[in-house]
Design an enzyme around this catalytic site. Structure first.
Site, PDB file in Angstrom:
ATOM      1  N   CYS A 119       0.865  -1.261   0.018  1.00  0.00           N
ATOM      2  CA  CYS A 119      -0.077  -0.084   0.212  1.00  0.00           C
ATOM      3  C   CYS A 119       0.846   1.260  -0.115  1.00  0.00           C
ATOM      4  O   CYS A 119       0.309   2.327  -0.514  1.00  0.00           O
ATOM      5  CB  CYS A 119      -0.879   0.015   1.109  1.00  0.00           C
ATOM      6  SG  CYS A 119      -2.180  -1.385   1.398  1.00  0.00           S
ATOM      7  N   HIS A 253      -3.742   7.508   2.444  1.00  0.00           N
ATOM      8  CA  HIS A 253      -4.035   6.056   2.107  1.00  0.00           C
ATOM      9  C   HIS A 253      -5.560   5.853   2.493  1.00  0.00           C
ATOM     10  O   HIS A 253      -5.782   5.998   3.406  1.00  0.00           O
ATOM     11  CB  HIS A 253      -2.957   5.199   2.517  1.00  0.00           C
ATOM     12  CG  HIS A 253      -3.389   3.820   2.174  1.00  0.00           C
ATOM     13  ND1 HIS A 253      -3.723   3.342   0.878  1.00  0.00           N
ATOM     14  CD2 HIS A 253      -3.575   2.591   3.067  1.00  0.00           C
ATOM     15  CE1 HIS A 253      -3.928   1.981   0.968  1.00  0.00           C
ATOM     16  NE2 HIS A 253      -3.814   1.420   2.088  1.00  0.00           N
ATOM     17  N   ASN A 283     -10.028  -0.104  -0.388  1.00  0.00           N
ATOM     18  CA  ASN A 283      -8.605   0.043  -0.307  1.00  0.00           C
ATOM     19  C   ASN A 283      -7.967  -0.637  -1.749  1.00  0.00           C
ATOM     20  O   ASN A 283      -8.134  -1.993  -1.766  1.00  0.00           O
ATOM     21  CB  ASN A 283      -8.234  -0.967   0.832  1.00  0.00           C
ATOM     22  CG  ASN A 283      -6.339  -0.714   1.011  1.00  0.00           C
ATOM     23  OD1 ASN A 283      -5.723  -0.303   0.311  1.00  0.00           O
ATOM     24  ND2 ASN A 283      -6.227  -1.373   2.214  1.00  0.00           N
TER      25      ASN A 283
END
Length: 326
Positions: A119, A253, A283
């Protein structure tokens, strides 16, 4: 010499999967969940899943996002001398996704490679491109975050399968005498291994060995994410000689709305300055930050000269922040 963001781009698969859609699919696996359970814990309302039968892949999404940014930048493919793709879900072990993007764009001959920091991958890739543009001889770069996480989620694990989605986002960077990327830093702590967040699988003698699905300790990730993102944001602000309160646009994020809001509060950034796409995209790992940045740029949320804070955290654990003058 600095690097500046000239343009942004993004791409999403055609199929949008709402929480209700996902709940119905999970019910067929004997797993019980619903829209309220997902929304109240994550802030996610939908996500997009790639369809391999329709030709959707990590590479196809990366190419589409790159073309979107390139067309808005005013540059031609022949002007690009560096392509970096951040991804955890390449379509093959090698060649790299970046090499395939290069071929599709017609930018043969330029440097092209992938970055794997899960990520946090886009922040790592952006940092690498910034350093290479500053040092030369590179003059223009495309940095992409692209993922098809739907291929590696366990539809029998309710704690993870509701979180992830597919997509790609990109930026075109150009070397400039005017400050653009003011400061960027990357961090990692390998003590927090796959028992915290990981996908423990590999190809071994023609077969998949290990567990081919994402596994996560949500509570531990939450704690590490808040601490790491807060401290890294403060460090890049100090390096750029600004205050976090001066940030005009916060692009965190997009993993969990509660993490995002808590970090914004700790940094003194009003929540109305924070980009929120997690509800729509879920996500998307390395694609998360550039997807959100593209949404903000195209909707006019940021103006020239304003400060933009980008940051992400992922498995490794790996995390980082970048402070940009728009």
């Amino acid at each position: 010499m600095y690097s500046r963001i000239l343009a942004t781009g993004s791409a999403l698969p055609a199929r949008r999967v709402t929480n209700d859609d996902l709940a119905a699919e999970l019910a067929r696996e004997g797993i019980e969940t619903n829209d309220e359970w997902i929304r109240t814990r994550t802030g996610i309302e939908s996500r997009y899943f790639a369809d391999p039968a329709a030709g959707e892949s990590t590479t196809s999404l990366a190419v589409a996002a790159a073309r979107d940014a390139l067309s808005a930048s005013g540059l031609a493919a022949s002007d690009i001398d560096l392509i970096i793709v951040a991804t955890t879900t390449p379509d093959m072990v090698f060649p790299s996704v970046a090499a395939h993007v290069q071929a599709a764009l017609g930018a043969a001959g330029c440097a092209a490679f992938d970055v794997q920091a899960v990520c946090a991958g886009f922040i790592y890739a952006l940092n690498a491109a910034d350093a290479m543009l500053r040092a030369g001889p590179y003059r223009a770069a495309i940095v992409i975050g692209a993922e098809t996480l739907s291929r590696v989620i366990d539809m029998k694990d309710r704690s993870t399968c509701v979180l992830f989605g597919d997509g790609a986002g990109s930026v075109v960077l150009q070397a400039s005498s005017d400050p653009g990327v003011l400061a960027a830093r990357m961090y990692a702590d390998g003590r927090y291994d796959e028992t915290v967040l990981g996908l423990n699988a590999r190809i071994e003698h023609g077969r998949t060995a290990g567990d081919p699905f994402i596994r996560m300790d949500g509570r531990q990730v939450f704690k590490l994410a808040v601490e790491g993102l807060t401290e890294s944001a403060r460090e890049v602000a100090n390096l750029a000689c600004v205050k976090t309160e001066d940030v005009a646009l916060f692009v965190p994020h997009q993993a969990n709305l509660r993490i995002m809001s808590m970090v914004a509060k700790k940094l003194g950034i009003p929540e109305e300055r924070m980009v929120k796409t997690v509800a729509e995209h879920g996500n998307t790992s390395a694609a998360s930050v550039p997807l959100a940045l593209d949404r903000a740029a195209k909707s006019g949320m940021v103006r020239p000269g304003e400060l933009v804070l980008l940051q992400a955290v992922g498995a490794g654990m790996a995390w980082g922040s970048a402070l940009v003058r728009w």
